[in-house]
Design a protein around this motif. Sequence first.
Motif, short mmCIF file in Angstrom:
data_model
loop_
_atom_site.label_atom_id
_atom_site.label_comp_id
_atom_site.label_asym_id
_atom_site.label_seq_id
_atom_site.Cartn_x
_atom_site.Cartn_y
_atom_site.Cartn_z
N SER A 27 -8.19 22.94 19.33
CA SER A 27 -7.24 22.33 18.23
C SER A 27 -6.13 22.21 18.77
O SER A 27 -5.36 23.25 18.87
CB SER A 27 -7.52 23.18 16.99
OG SER A 27 -8.97 23.20 16.58
N GLN A 73 -10.40 29.30 13.31
CA GLN A 73 -10.14 27.91 13.28
C GLN A 73 -8.30 28.02 13.91
O GLN A 73 -7.92 27.16 14.52
CB GLN A 73 -10.00 27.45 12.08
CG GLN A 73 -9.15 26.01 11.78
CD GLN A 73 -9.96 24.84 12.98
OE1 GLN A 73 -10.84 24.47 12.54
NE2 GLN A 73 -9.04 24.93 14.06
N TRP A 94 -8.69 28.40 17.56
CA TRP A 94 -9.76 27.62 18.24
C TRP A 94 -8.92 26.91 19.51
O TRP A 94 -7.99 26.04 18.98
CB TRP A 94 -10.32 26.26 17.23
CG TRP A 94 -11.31 25.69 17.96
CD1 TRP A 94 -11.68 24.53 18.55
CD2 TRP A 94 -12.83 26.56 17.54
NE1 TRP A 94 -13.00 24.59 18.76
CE2 TRP A 94 -13.85 25.53 18.26
CE3 TRP A 94 -13.34 27.57 16.97
CZ2 TRP A 94 -15.18 25.87 18.23
CZ3 TRP A 94 -14.71 27.96 16.97
CH2 TRP A 94 -15.50 26.87 17.72
N GLY A 121 -11.10 19.96 14.81
CA GLY A 121 -11.57 21.09 14.17
C GLY A 121 -12.49 21.77 14.91
O GLY A 121 -12.82 21.76 16.15
N TYR A 181 -6.56 20.55 10.80
CA TYR A 181 -6.54 20.82 12.45
C TYR A 181 -7.47 19.70 13.23
O TYR A 181 -8.55 19.34 12.40
CB TYR A 181 -6.97 22.04 12.88
CG TYR A 181 -6.12 23.33 12.21
CD1 TYR A 181 -5.20 23.98 13.01
CD2 TYR A 181 -6.62 23.86 10.91
CE1 TYR A 181 -4.56 24.94 12.31
CE2 TYR A 181 -6.09 25.09 10.43
CZ TYR A 181 -4.88 25.73 11.36
OH TYR A 181 -4.46 26.30 10.40
N TYR A 182 -6.87 19.42 14.35
CA TYR A 182 -7.56 18.51 14.76
C TYR A 182 -7.56 18.53 16.41
O TYR A 182 -6.56 18.94 16.79
CB TYR A 182 -7.10 17.13 14.65
CG TYR A 182 -8.14 15.76 15.49
CD1 TYR A 182 -9.30 15.48 14.89
CD2 TYR A 182 -7.79 15.38 16.61
CE1 TYR A 182 -10.09 14.58 15.66
CE2 TYR A 182 -8.45 14.32 17.39
CZ TYR A 182 -9.58 13.90 16.67
OH TYR A 182 -10.18 13.28 17.63
#
Length: 441
Positions: free
Chosen positions: A157, A151, A154, A184, A181-182
């Motif tokens: 993100s 994550q 990523w 995700g 997180y955005y």
Amino acid sequence: MGSVTALRSLDLFVVLSLLSPSINANRMIADTPDLQKSPSTTGLGVKEHSQIVAQHNRLRSRVKPMAANMQKMEWDEKLALLAKERAESCHTDPSPQHSSTSSHIGWNTHLSVHGVASFSDIIDSWFEEGKDFLYLSGQCRENASCQHYTQLVWATSSHVGCASQLCLREGDLREIFVCAYYPGGNWEVNGRLVIPYKSGLCCSLCTSSMSGCFRLWDHVGGLCEIPRNPCRMSCGQHGRLNISSCKCMCDAGFTGRFCQVRCSVQCVHGRFKEEECSCLCDVGYGGAECAEKVPFPFHSCDVMIDGDCFMVSSEADTYYGAKSHCQERGGILVQIHNQKVQDILAFYLGQLETSNEVTSIDFETRNFWIGLTYKPLKDSFRWDTGEIPTFSSFAFGQPDNQGFGNCVELQASSAFNWNDQRCKTRNRYVCQHAAEHIARW
């Protein structure tokens, strides 16, 4: 890092799809009776926000193998509020909610004994999981956890918000660290984790909207970002850049592509051409400011077409020199608006090749300038009056030099069809005097 991993702690990763803007903190606390929120809250200030973002970006630039599409992360206050709500719940049990397919938040969470670790330590511990992540297979080593790492790195993100909270658990004071997180990550396809990023030369697979490449001194690779100046140009101190059109809006008294030319010309009998800082004189007037009246040269007409007078020069000059000479004589560089004029001029100029006496041999070609130029800012050819051509007679394969050959000539080797040419080339030229001017004389 060893002291962190040696502590009794619980790590949690959840990918969450949200419909509602917040999490029901009271319900979560009720679901976990052994955890209670402490009245003391660890808040994060602007400095901590910057440090968290900088650390994320530094670590994301250091993945192995190098990432080709890793995006730069930015702080997001809405995500920070969501992280704060989750932290205040002291909730640590996995409980993903799949209530929306369009809005996805990713979570990294860590619970440890209070006072032992900082946010920086926790983020580093998440990144350390990458040692157990096998990029080629997209899997984690057996009996290891990598979801915090995947994550964290990523690629798509691009926004993060974090918070921390003190919690009481069975009488012990703990601290929970949460980052949202955005968009995700950690998505799976048929039970297999999607690879978190594409490997390759940094920034080589950035999207068109994130064509900038962000890299600091402590970064190993670059990160894709929205360029602050996608036009990659500056309008200097006398203009303002319109990013949507990539054109300079010049202050009064300045012109040019970059507003670099001081311009104070007054056109007495003519129209001011801002992009060239010059005057386009009314028929019958000449001079730099169109203030001089010029008598019509009846005796000099080489060709009359529909009442218009066309004069062929015996000397050669650059495009703008030729334009100035025509203007001094009360005319303009010829404008060809139909096939009739093109055919007659082509025939006449073809005859001149063997019969005309040239007073100057200072020319580079046997071609003739006409009053047509390519305007990069407008991305089109325009007559000197500003009109877009409704008729054209470019030779086969022409124009082929827009941006370099910005001026148009009648090309002898192509039966006097048109060719775009460097404006500094020295050609002969054709001046035109309009029929309405003849009538006044």
